[in-house]
Design a protein around this motif. Structure first.
Motif, PDB file in Angstrom:
ATOM      1  N   ASP A 247       0.390  -1.187  -0.492  1.00  0.00           N
ATOM      2  CA  ASP A 247      -0.297  -0.491   0.312  1.00  0.00           C
ATOM      3  C   ASP A 247       0.795   0.853  -0.251  1.00  0.00           C
ATOM      4  O   ASP A 247       2.171   0.956   0.715  1.00  0.00           O
ATOM      5  CB  ASP A 247      -1.266   0.376   1.233  1.00  0.00           C
ATOM      6  CG  ASP A 247      -1.695   0.670   1.009  1.00  0.00           C
ATOM      7  OD1 ASP A 247      -1.841   2.517   0.967  1.00  0.00           O
ATOM      8  OD2 ASP A 247      -3.650   0.915   1.692  1.00  0.00           O
ATOM      9  N   GLU A 248       0.823   2.761  -0.787  1.00  0.00           N
ATOM     10  CA  GLU A 248       1.029   3.484  -0.402  1.00  0.00           C
ATOM     11  C   GLU A 248       1.598   4.347   1.106  1.00  0.00           C
ATOM     12  O   GLU A 248       2.080   5.052   0.792  1.00  0.00           O
ATOM     13  CB  GLU A 248       0.225   4.348  -1.581  1.00  0.00           C
ATOM     14  CG  GLU A 248       0.950   4.310  -2.900  1.00  0.00           C
ATOM     15  CD  GLU A 248       0.447   5.396  -3.906  1.00  0.00           C
ATOM     16  OE1 GLU A 248       1.528   6.131  -5.133  1.00  0.00           O
ATOM     17  OE2 GLU A 248      -0.405   6.047  -3.696  1.00  0.00           O
ATOM     18  N   ALA A 249       0.168   4.467   1.450  1.00  0.00           N
ATOM     19  CA  ALA A 249       0.476   4.673   2.821  1.00  0.00           C
ATOM     20  C   ALA A 249      -0.691   4.375   4.247  1.00  0.00           C
ATOM     21  O   ALA A 249      -1.735   3.700   3.749  1.00  0.00           O
ATOM     22  CB  ALA A 249       0.324   6.466   3.391  1.00  0.00           C
TER      23      ALA A 249
ATOM     24  N   GLY B 177       4.218   1.446   2.967  1.00  0.00           N
ATOM     25  CA  GLY B 177       4.247   2.467   2.175  1.00  0.00           C
ATOM     26  C   GLY B 177       4.787   4.212   3.477  1.00  0.00           C
ATOM     27  O   GLY B 177       6.185   3.928   4.789  1.00  0.00           O
ATOM     28  N   ARG B 178       3.855   4.674   3.474  1.00  0.00           N
ATOM     29  CA  ARG B 178       4.668   6.796   3.745  1.00  0.00           C
ATOM     30  C   ARG B 178       3.156   6.352   5.194  1.00  0.00           C
ATOM     31  O   ARG B 178       2.425   7.288   5.347  1.00  0.00           O
ATOM     32  CB  ARG B 178       3.760   7.958   2.764  1.00  0.00           C
ATOM     33  CG  ARG B 178       4.977   7.889   1.159  1.00  0.00           C
ATOM     34  CD  ARG B 178       4.139   8.646   1.371  1.00  0.00           C
ATOM     35  NE  ARG B 178       5.916   9.145   0.308  1.00  0.00           N
ATOM     36  CZ  ARG B 178       5.395   8.929  -1.108  1.00  0.00           C
ATOM     37  NH1 ARG B 178       5.243   7.484  -1.220  1.00  0.00           N
ATOM     38  NH2 ARG B 178       7.117   8.934  -1.996  1.00  0.00           N
ATOM     39  N   PHE B 179       3.960   5.080   6.071  1.00  0.00           N
ATOM     40  CA  PHE B 179       3.326   5.177   6.983  1.00  0.00           C
ATOM     41  C   PHE B 179       3.031   6.399   8.226  1.00  0.00           C
ATOM     42  O   PHE B 179       2.125   6.869   8.650  1.00  0.00           O
ATOM     43  CB  PHE B 179       3.936   3.351   7.740  1.00  0.00           C
ATOM     44  CG  PHE B 179       3.130   3.028   8.628  1.00  0.00           C
ATOM     45  CD1 PHE B 179       2.076   2.143   8.716  1.00  0.00           C
ATOM     46  CD2 PHE B 179       3.667   2.699  10.275  1.00  0.00           C
ATOM     47  CE1 PHE B 179       1.047   2.099   9.744  1.00  0.00           C
ATOM     48  CE2 PHE B 179       2.469   2.183  10.802  1.00  0.00           C
ATOM     49  CZ  PHE B 179       1.481   2.109  11.230  1.00  0.00           C
ATOM     50  N   GLY B 180       4.483   6.162   8.373  1.00  0.00           N
ATOM     51  CA  GLY B 180       4.431   7.736   8.981  1.00  0.00           C
ATOM     52  C   GLY B 180       4.524   8.997   8.502  1.00  0.00           C
ATOM     53  O   GLY B 180       3.471  10.038   9.064  1.00  0.00           O
ATOM     54  N   TYR B 181       4.245   9.523   7.599  1.00  0.00           N
ATOM     55  CA  TYR B 181       4.283  10.476   6.428  1.00  0.00           C
ATOM     56  C   TYR B 181       2.852  10.607   5.928  1.00  0.00           C
ATOM     57  O   TYR B 181       1.853  12.090   6.668  1.00  0.00           O
ATOM     58  CB  TYR B 181       4.509  10.918   5.599  1.00  0.00           C
ATOM     59  CG  TYR B 181       4.442  12.093   4.035  1.00  0.00           C
ATOM     60  CD1 TYR B 181       4.406  13.069   4.907  1.00  0.00           C
ATOM     61  CD2 TYR B 181       3.574  11.921   3.627  1.00  0.00           C
ATOM     62  CE1 TYR B 181       4.326  14.347   4.413  1.00  0.00           C
ATOM     63  CE2 TYR B 181       2.885  13.733   2.958  1.00  0.00           C
ATOM     64  CZ  TYR B 181       3.376  14.554   3.216  1.00  0.00           C
ATOM     65  OH  TYR B 181       2.899  15.877   2.476  1.00  0.00           O
ATOM     66  N   GLY B 182       1.687   9.772   6.071  1.00  0.00           N
ATOM     67  CA  GLY B 182       0.810   9.286   5.757  1.00  0.00           C
ATOM     68  C   GLY B 182      -0.186   9.476   7.080  1.00  0.00           C
ATOM     69  O   GLY B 182      -1.600  10.436   6.928  1.00  0.00           O
TER      70      GLY B 182
ATOM     71  N   ASP C  21       8.122   4.154   5.914  1.00  0.00           N
ATOM     72  CA  ASP C  21       9.716   5.291   6.226  1.00  0.00           C
ATOM     73  C   ASP C  21       9.160   5.455   7.461  1.00  0.00           C
ATOM     74  O   ASP C  21       9.723   6.786   7.508  1.00  0.00           O
ATOM     75  CB  ASP C  21       8.477   6.664   5.332  1.00  0.00           C
ATOM     76  CG  ASP C  21       7.256   7.083   6.043  1.00  0.00           C
ATOM     77  OD1 ASP C  21       6.914   5.769   6.888  1.00  0.00           O
ATOM     78  OD2 ASP C  21       6.838   7.921   5.807  1.00  0.00           O
ATOM     79  N   VAL C  22       9.746   4.414   8.257  1.00  0.00           N
ATOM     80  CA  VAL C  22       9.693   4.277   9.692  1.00  0.00           C
ATOM     81  C   VAL C  22      11.138   3.668   9.880  1.00  0.00           C
ATOM     82  O   VAL C  22      12.375   3.015   9.166  1.00  0.00           O
ATOM     83  CB  VAL C  22       8.963   3.486   9.866  1.00  0.00           C
ATOM     84  CG1 VAL C  22       8.866   3.379  11.726  1.00  0.00           C
ATOM     85  CG2 VAL C  22       7.293   3.819   9.906  1.00  0.00           C
TER      86      VAL C  22
END
Length: 337
Positions: A168-170, A195-200, A228-229
């Motif tokens: 998944d992307e996030a 994915g962008r787990f932190g950012y999203g 991204d973690v």
């Protein structure tokens, strides 16, 4: 956009007692494409017709994908599977290339209102409920969702699943938590592209604790995490119930840096069964990479590292194919089935 000219069947091999089937959510049309070129109901109807014509046929591989328009929902396809309850060995749902959710080379006819917001959704809990005897599942989309989100949610039984790949992307932390509450007694390999787990989502390594300490993963020996973690990730893995019994730990294409590599060295003894550690595509400087590799040269795979001068590591994973996922588990000393 229903049309009798649409053909959602990409490939079929049903000459024997077993079959392989590849369908697409997209309607065939040359030229530029928009989200209106997806008809998930028409695709589901094509699958329904095939299943009615071949009752009791085992599908060794069922793949339903998108190739140009990564927009829509797999829910109608899952509804058809729930009605027929076919025996499926391997199921793949999602974009052929991941992550590939930009417009790319195909300019929509209405650029201001289409393309950039494409969303491809898979109702994960309904997939497991529809095909409980599934052996392998690969999902590539940008909206892995749960239909049942209530406090009394009961995760569908997945007694036969041996391999699970979710990209998944996030990914929503709620999905990770739900997996941790599930029971996967035969699951040997788990690949999660957070994915962008932190950012999203503002997610952190600690959001993985329900999964890493979940009691339903007694057979799990191969874990892949792409995200991204970085902060606390090594310690969370090292302190978890799962970390001590892993044979293969892959953390590719992330944002691990010198500090993370040092922490891996310091916590190495926590991964007592590890036969493969893959940190390809992170941002570990040369000196830290050498120190990590020296812990176990036959175990650590550094691959290529991307260190940017005067820049923090940033998350930019490469494109991967859904079909590559079938063979992405490489040899790590464990048994093969």
């Amino acid at each position: 956009m229903y049309s009798a000219a649409c053909d959602h069947l990409r490939r079929v091999d049903d000459r024997g007692s077993y079959a392989e089937l590849h369908l697409t959510l997209e309607c065939d049309r040359a030229g530029v494409v928009t989200s209106r070129d997806v008809d998930e109901d028409h695709c589901a109807a094509a699958l329904d017709r095939w299943l009615r014509a071949h009752p009791g046929r085992t599908l060794t591989e069922l793949v339903v994908t998108t190739s140009r328009v990564h927009n829509g929902s797999f829910a109608p396809v899952v509804d058809v599977l729930a009605r027929h309850r076919p025996e499926i060995v391997r199921l793949g749902l999602g974009a052929l290339l991941f992550p590939d959710f930009e417009r790319g080379d195909h300019a929509p006819t209405t650029p201001s209102g289409d393309g950039s917001s494409w969303r491809l959704s898979v109702p994960l809990d309904r997939v497991f409920a529809a095909v409980p005897a599934l052996g392998e599942l690969v999902v590539q989309c940008n909206d892995i969702a749960l239909v049942d989100t209530g406090p009394s949610r009961v995760w569908p039984k997945t007694a036969h699943l041996r391999r699970l790949v979710l990209r998944d992307e996030a990914i929503d932390p709620a999905v990770v938590s739900a997996l941790g509450a599930g029971s996967f007694p035969r699951l040997e390999s788990l690949e999660l592209w957070l994915g962008r787990f932190g950012y999203g989502w503002g997610g952190s390594a600690r959001d993985l604790l329900p999964l890493l300490n979940g009691p339903g993963f007694e057979s799990l020996r191969r874990l892949t995490l792409v995200s991204d973690v970085s902060d606390e990730l090594v310690d969370v893995l090292a302190d978890s119930a799962l970390g001590a019994r892993l044979w293969s730990l892959r953390l590719p294409f992330g944002v691990l840096d010198a500090d993370a590599a040092l922490r891996l060295c310091e916590r190495w003894s926590a991964f007592g069964e590890l036969r493969r550690l893959d940190v390809t595509g992170n941002a570990i400087p040369a000196a830290a990479a050498r120190a990590l590799r020296s812990k176990a040269p036959d175990v650590v795979n550094l691959g290529r590292q991307y260190v940017h001068v005067d820049e923090d590591p940033y998350f930019a994973p490469p494109l991967v194919s859904l079909f590559d996922a079938w063979s992405s588990d490489t040899c790590d000393g464990g048994p093969r089935h």
